[in-house]
Scaffold this motif. Structure first.
Motif, PDB file in Angstrom:
ATOM      1  N   ALA A 133       0.807  -1.220   0.000  1.00 17.67           N
ATOM      2  CA  ALA A 133       0.000   0.000   0.000  1.00 17.67           C
ATOM      3  C   ALA A 133       0.845   1.277   0.000  1.00 17.67           C
ATOM      4  CB  ALA A 133      -0.980  -0.007   1.173  1.00 17.67           C
ATOM      5  N   PRO A 134       1.858   1.391   0.868  1.00 25.63           N
ATOM      6  CA  PRO A 134       2.625   2.653   0.838  1.00 25.63           C
ATOM      7  C   PRO A 134       3.325   2.906  -0.500  1.00 25.63           C
ATOM      8  CG  PRO A 134       3.086   1.438   2.849  1.00 25.63           C
ATOM      9  CD  PRO A 134       2.279   0.545   1.978  1.00 25.63           C
ATOM     10  N   ILE A 135       3.858   1.843  -1.112  1.00 21.45           N
ATOM     11  CA  ILE A 135       4.525   2.008  -2.407  1.00 21.45           C
ATOM     12  C   ILE A 135       3.520   2.424  -3.479  1.00 21.45           C
ATOM     13  CG2 ILE A 135       5.753   0.774  -4.247  1.00 21.45           C
ATOM     14  CD1 ILE A 135       7.616   1.203  -1.959  1.00 21.45           C
ATOM     15  N   ILE A 136       2.357   1.783  -3.499  1.00 20.82           N
ATOM     16  CA  ILE A 136       1.350   2.113  -4.513  1.00 20.82           C
ATOM     17  C   ILE A 136       0.816   3.526  -4.313  1.00 20.82           C
ATOM     18  CG2 ILE A 136      -0.993   1.557  -5.278  1.00 20.82           C
ATOM     19  CD1 ILE A 136      -0.229  -1.363  -5.160  1.00 20.82           C
ATOM     20  N   VAL A 142       2.976  10.406  -7.229  1.00 26.43           N
ATOM     21  CA  VAL A 142       3.936  10.890  -8.224  1.00 26.43           C
ATOM     22  C   VAL A 142       3.238  11.023  -9.575  1.00 26.43           C
ATOM     23  CG1 VAL A 142       6.030  10.306  -9.525  1.00 26.43           C
ATOM     24  CG2 VAL A 142       5.977   9.989  -7.048  1.00 26.43           C
ATOM     25  N   MET A 143       2.464  10.026  -9.951  1.00 26.09           N
ATOM     26  CA  MET A 143       1.780  10.042 -11.244  1.00 26.09           C
ATOM     27  C   MET A 143       0.757  11.167 -11.329  1.00 26.09           C
ATOM     28  SD  MET A 143       1.599   8.901 -14.232  1.00 26.09           S
ATOM     29  CE  MET A 143       2.743   7.563 -14.032  1.00 26.09           C
ATOM     30  N   VAL A 144       0.005  11.386 -10.248  1.00 23.19           N
ATOM     31  CA  VAL A 144      -0.989  12.467 -10.256  1.00 23.19           C
ATOM     32  C   VAL A 144      -0.299  13.815 -10.418  1.00 23.19           C
ATOM     33  CG1 VAL A 144      -2.633  13.722  -8.795  1.00 23.19           C
ATOM     34  CG2 VAL A 144      -2.787  11.246  -8.998  1.00 23.19           C
ATOM     35  N   GLY A 145       0.854  13.979  -9.769  1.00 24.41           N
ATOM     36  CA  GLY A 145       1.586  15.229  -9.909  1.00 24.41           C
ATOM     37  C   GLY A 145       2.109  15.452 -11.311  1.00 24.41           C
ATOM     38  N   VAL A 154      -6.033   7.665 -13.577  1.00 21.84           N
ATOM     39  CA  VAL A 154      -7.022   6.674 -13.124  1.00 21.84           C
ATOM     40  C   VAL A 154      -6.630   5.279 -13.611  1.00 21.84           C
ATOM     41  CG1 VAL A 154      -9.434   5.946 -13.341  1.00 21.84           C
ATOM     42  CG2 VAL A 154      -8.883   8.364 -12.960  1.00 21.84           C
ATOM     43  N   VAL A 155      -6.229   5.173 -14.876  1.00 20.34           N
ATOM     44  CA  VAL A 155      -5.790   3.876 -15.410  1.00 20.34           C
ATOM     45  C   VAL A 155      -4.570   3.381 -14.645  1.00 20.34           C
ATOM     46  CG1 VAL A 155      -4.801   2.741 -17.445  1.00 20.34           C
ATOM     47  CG2 VAL A 155      -6.787   4.227 -17.689  1.00 20.34           C
ATOM     48  N   TYR A 156      -3.631   4.289 -14.359  1.00 17.33           N
ATOM     49  CA  TYR A 156      -2.431   3.917 -13.594  1.00 17.33           C
ATOM     50  C   TYR A 156      -2.812   3.415 -12.203  1.00 17.33           C
ATOM     51  CZ  TYR A 156       2.266   4.124 -11.653  1.00 17.33           C
ATOM     52  OH  TYR A 156       3.454   3.800 -11.075  1.00 17.33           O
TER      53      TYR A 156
END
Length: 196
Positions: A133-136, A142-145, A154-156
């Motif tokens: 969970a913490p890694i995801i 990071v991806m949202v930023g 959302v797909v990621y």
């Protein structure tokens, strides 16, 4: 169970630990070899996981300072902290209970190895909370930023969550297939040793 059924129950229980066609000393040696083989597998797993965590911590630590969006930097920082915690958690699980010496009395060997296997079972049963969970969450921040909150993010999130559940399932399967059987054999052996 009646008193008359007791001898039959006892002989069935003893056969599960020491098969009839295998001498008792050979069966004990087989169980000890299985435990040593399991320890080797766990050592290799810990080495690989520690190496991966070090790599991830180094890779994401740079992102913590260089990425523009604050949310990406927070996500990268979470991944770094998670990777460091993974290293600690793996090390702690292996060192809290010392390995039994090969020349230790058999009862002590069984007790220590049962405790060590129980720690590994606890580690893998809770892997969702301290590892996955913490890694995801960090990677998704990071991806949202980077990509903003859109369809790609959302797909990621969906793909990374599915991957996380797959990793969780693999670890629960490893508990059932690789850790519970040797623990149960050691418990049965310890019961047999204490009763004789």
């Amino acid at each position: 169970m009646t008193f008359d059924e007791l001898p039959q129950e006892w002989s069935q229980r003893k056969q599960s630990v020491f098969p009839v066609d295998v001498p008792r000393d050979d069966a004990i040696a087989q169980i000890c070899r299985k435990v040593e083989k399991l320890n080797g597998v766990l050592d290799r797993r810990d080495l690989a996981e520690t190496g991966a965590a070090v790599f991830v911590a180094i890779a994401f630590s740079g992102m913590t300072f260089t990425m523009k969006p604050l949310i990406s930097r927070l996500g990268a920082g979470l991944v770094v902290l998670s990777a460091l915690y993974i290293i600690y958690k793996l090390w702690r699980a292996r060192t809290v209970v010392p390995r039994a010496a090969m020349d230790a009395p058999l009862k002590d060997f069984c007790s220590l190895e049962i405790d060590r296997i129980e720690r590994q079972i606890g580690l893998l049963k809770s892997i969702l909370w301290w590892y996955i969970a913490p890694i995801i969450v960090g990677a998704n921040l990071v991806m949202v930023g980077v990509a903003q909150l859109g369809w790609f993010s959302v797909v990621y999130l969906i793909l990374s969550s599915l991957f996380g559940w797959f990793v969780y399932w693999l670890n629960q399967r490893a508990v059932d297939k690789s850790l519970v059987p040797p623990r149960d054999e050691l418990r049965a052996l310890l019961v047999d040793l204490e009763s004789t």
